[in-house]
Design a protein around this motif. Structure first.
Motif, PDB file in Angstrom:
ATOM      1  N   ILE A 124     -17.315 -11.638  -0.629  1.00 42.35           N
ATOM      2  CA  ILE A 124     -16.299 -11.704  -1.685  1.00 42.35           C
ATOM      3  C   ILE A 124     -15.389 -10.479  -1.624  1.00 42.35           C
ATOM      4  O   ILE A 124     -14.173 -10.584  -1.757  1.00 42.35           O
ATOM      5  CB  ILE A 124     -16.968 -11.814  -3.078  1.00 42.35           C
ATOM      6  CG1 ILE A 124     -17.605 -13.185  -3.241  1.00 42.35           C
ATOM      7  CG2 ILE A 124     -15.966 -11.566  -4.196  1.00 42.35           C
ATOM      8  CD1 ILE A 124     -18.505 -13.310  -4.457  1.00 42.35           C
ATOM      9  N   LEU A 125     -15.997  -9.313  -1.420  1.00 44.34           N
ATOM     10  CA  LEU A 125     -15.228  -8.069  -1.421  1.00 44.34           C
ATOM     11  C   LEU A 125     -14.454  -7.858  -0.130  1.00 44.34           C
ATOM     12  O   LEU A 125     -13.396  -7.224  -0.133  1.00 44.34           O
ATOM     13  CB  LEU A 125     -16.157  -6.869  -1.670  1.00 44.34           C
ATOM     14  CG  LEU A 125     -16.903  -6.860  -3.005  1.00 44.34           C
ATOM     15  CD1 LEU A 125     -17.827  -5.658  -3.080  1.00 44.34           C
ATOM     16  CD2 LEU A 125     -15.941  -6.883  -4.163  1.00 44.34           C
ATOM     17  N   ASP A 126     -14.961  -8.374   0.965  1.00 46.02           N
ATOM     18  CA  ASP A 126     -14.345  -8.169   2.278  1.00 46.02           C
ATOM     19  C   ASP A 126     -13.104  -9.041   2.426  1.00 46.02           C
ATOM     20  O   ASP A 126     -13.065 -10.174   1.987  1.00 46.02           O
ATOM     21  CB  ASP A 126     -15.365  -8.515   3.366  1.00 46.02           C
ATOM     22  CG  ASP A 126     -14.821  -8.314   4.759  1.00 46.02           C
ATOM     23  OD1 ASP A 126     -13.905  -7.483   4.935  1.00 46.02           O
ATOM     24  OD2 ASP A 126     -15.309  -8.988   5.678  1.00 46.02           O
ATOM     25  N   ASP A 127     -12.065  -8.481   3.093  1.00 48.43           N
ATOM     26  CA  ASP A 127     -10.844  -9.255   3.328  1.00 48.43           C
ATOM     27  C   ASP A 127     -10.880 -10.015   4.650  1.00 48.43           C
ATOM     28  O   ASP A 127      -9.882 -10.606   5.053  1.00 48.43           O
ATOM     29  CB  ASP A 127      -9.605  -8.354   3.269  1.00 48.43           C
ATOM     30  CG  ASP A 127      -9.589  -7.308   4.366  1.00 48.43           C
ATOM     31  OD1 ASP A 127     -10.534  -7.244   5.168  1.00 48.43           O
ATOM     32  OD2 ASP A 127      -8.608  -6.539   4.419  1.00 48.43           O
ATOM     33  N   GLY A 128     -12.023  -9.999   5.325  1.00 47.93           N
ATOM     34  CA  GLY A 128     -12.169 -10.779   6.549  1.00 47.93           C
ATOM     35  C   GLY A 128     -12.359  -9.944   7.801  1.00 47.93           C
ATOM     36  O   GLY A 128     -12.630 -10.488   8.871  1.00 47.93           O
ATOM     37  N   ASP A 129     -12.240  -8.625   7.699  1.00 44.26           N
ATOM     38  CA  ASP A 129     -12.380  -7.790   8.891  1.00 44.26           C
ATOM     39  C   ASP A 129     -13.796  -7.269   9.096  1.00 44.26           C
ATOM     40  O   ASP A 129     -14.067  -6.520  10.032  1.00 44.26           O
ATOM     41  CB  ASP A 129     -11.386  -6.622   8.847  1.00 44.26           C
ATOM     42  CG  ASP A 129     -11.615  -5.681   7.669  1.00 44.26           C
ATOM     43  OD1 ASP A 129     -12.517  -5.957   6.862  1.00 44.26           O
ATOM     44  OD2 ASP A 129     -10.881  -4.682   7.564  1.00 44.26           O
ATOM     45  N   GLY A 130     -14.727  -7.649   8.228  1.00 44.12           N
ATOM     46  CA  GLY A 130     -16.114  -7.239   8.377  1.00 44.12           C
ATOM     47  C   GLY A 130     -16.417  -5.868   7.793  1.00 44.12           C
ATOM     48  O   GLY A 130     -17.549  -5.397   7.895  1.00 44.12           O
ATOM     49  N   LEU A 131     -15.433  -5.218   7.193  1.00 42.68           N
ATOM     50  CA  LEU A 131     -15.615  -3.911   6.568  1.00 42.68           C
ATOM     51  C   LEU A 131     -14.971  -3.928   5.188  1.00 42.68           C
ATOM     52  O   LEU A 131     -13.980  -4.628   4.969  1.00 42.68           O
ATOM     53  CB  LEU A 131     -14.975  -2.808   7.418  1.00 42.68           C
ATOM     54  CG  LEU A 131     -15.536  -2.607   8.824  1.00 42.68           C
ATOM     55  CD1 LEU A 131     -14.666  -1.636   9.598  1.00 42.68           C
ATOM     56  CD2 LEU A 131     -16.970  -2.112   8.768  1.00 42.68           C
ATOM     57  N   ILE A 132     -15.526  -3.149   4.300  1.00 40.77           N
ATOM     58  CA  ILE A 132     -14.958  -3.058   2.957  1.00 40.77           C
ATOM     59  C   ILE A 132     -14.321  -1.685   2.795  1.00 40.77           C
ATOM     60  O   ILE A 132     -14.975  -0.664   2.984  1.00 40.77           O
ATOM     61  CB  ILE A 132     -16.050  -3.249   1.881  1.00 40.77           C
ATOM     62  CG1 ILE A 132     -16.670  -4.634   1.988  1.00 40.77           C
ATOM     63  CG2 ILE A 132     -15.472  -3.048   0.486  1.00 40.77           C
ATOM     64  CD1 ILE A 132     -17.821  -4.862   1.022  1.00 40.77           C
TER      65      ILE A 132
END
Length: 181
Positions: A124-132
């Motif tokens: 949920i928090l991640d924008d899709g790059d695998g890192l927050i």
């Protein structure tokens, strides 16, 4: 109600001509009435004062802004503490490790954020790059704060209905496309 302190003139003839025990009744009456009136006036004054303070929109907005700023600062502090390598990003491992800390769990519970499973929360928090990033972390957790509002649920229902309608249209187009072949 109390004859403005001149009750002696009213009570004296009764005490002298009838019975002295009536003085006790008058004294009890005067005491109860005076205390009752004072309590009622005080209660009304406090009620109006508290209602006025609660409705002061500027004060409410300032309190909300201050609380949001404090929550933002605390989340940034938690992010920095969880970012083991200091690169400004949380990997899935760092995220799971951070959420296992009692201090983080306590703070998130105080924000009404449920952390039953860390996997979905990371997604949920991640924008899709695998890192927050710190922005994703703070913004996401602040949005998850508390119960879902009715407006949030209605927006989701409408978006889901729109997606479902588009899927049905695509399904119908695909059926006609393959039927024609």
């Amino acid at each position: 109600i109390t004859h403005s302190g001149s009750w002696r003139a009213v009570v004296r003839p009764i005490v002298e001509r009838v019975n002295a025990w009536y003085a006790v009744l008058f004294l009890t009456y005067i005491t109860l009435v005076v205390f009752a009136v004072i309590r009622i006036v005080t209660a009304l004054f406090l009620k109006e004062t508290l209602a006025s303070a609660a409705l002061d929109s500027d004060m409410v907005m300032e309190d909300n802004r201050r609380a949001a700023l404090e929550a933002q600062m605390k989340l940034e502090e938690l992010f920095r503490a969880a970012d083991d390598d200091g690169d400004g990003h949380l990997s899935p491992d760092e995220f799971v490790e951070a959420l296992s800390l009692p201090s983080v769990q306590g703070f998130l519970q105080s924000m009404d954020v449920s952390i039953r499973d860390t996997g979905p929360l990371f997604e949920i928090l991640d924008d899709g790059d695998g890192l927050i990033t710190i922005t994703e972390f703070c913004k996401g957790l602040l949005q998850l704060k508390g119960m879902a509002r009715a407006l949030d649920i209605i927006v989701l229902q409408r978006e889901n209905a729109k997606v479902l309608r588009e899927c049905r249209e695509m399904h119908a187009h695909l059926q006609t496309f393959f039927t024609l072949r």
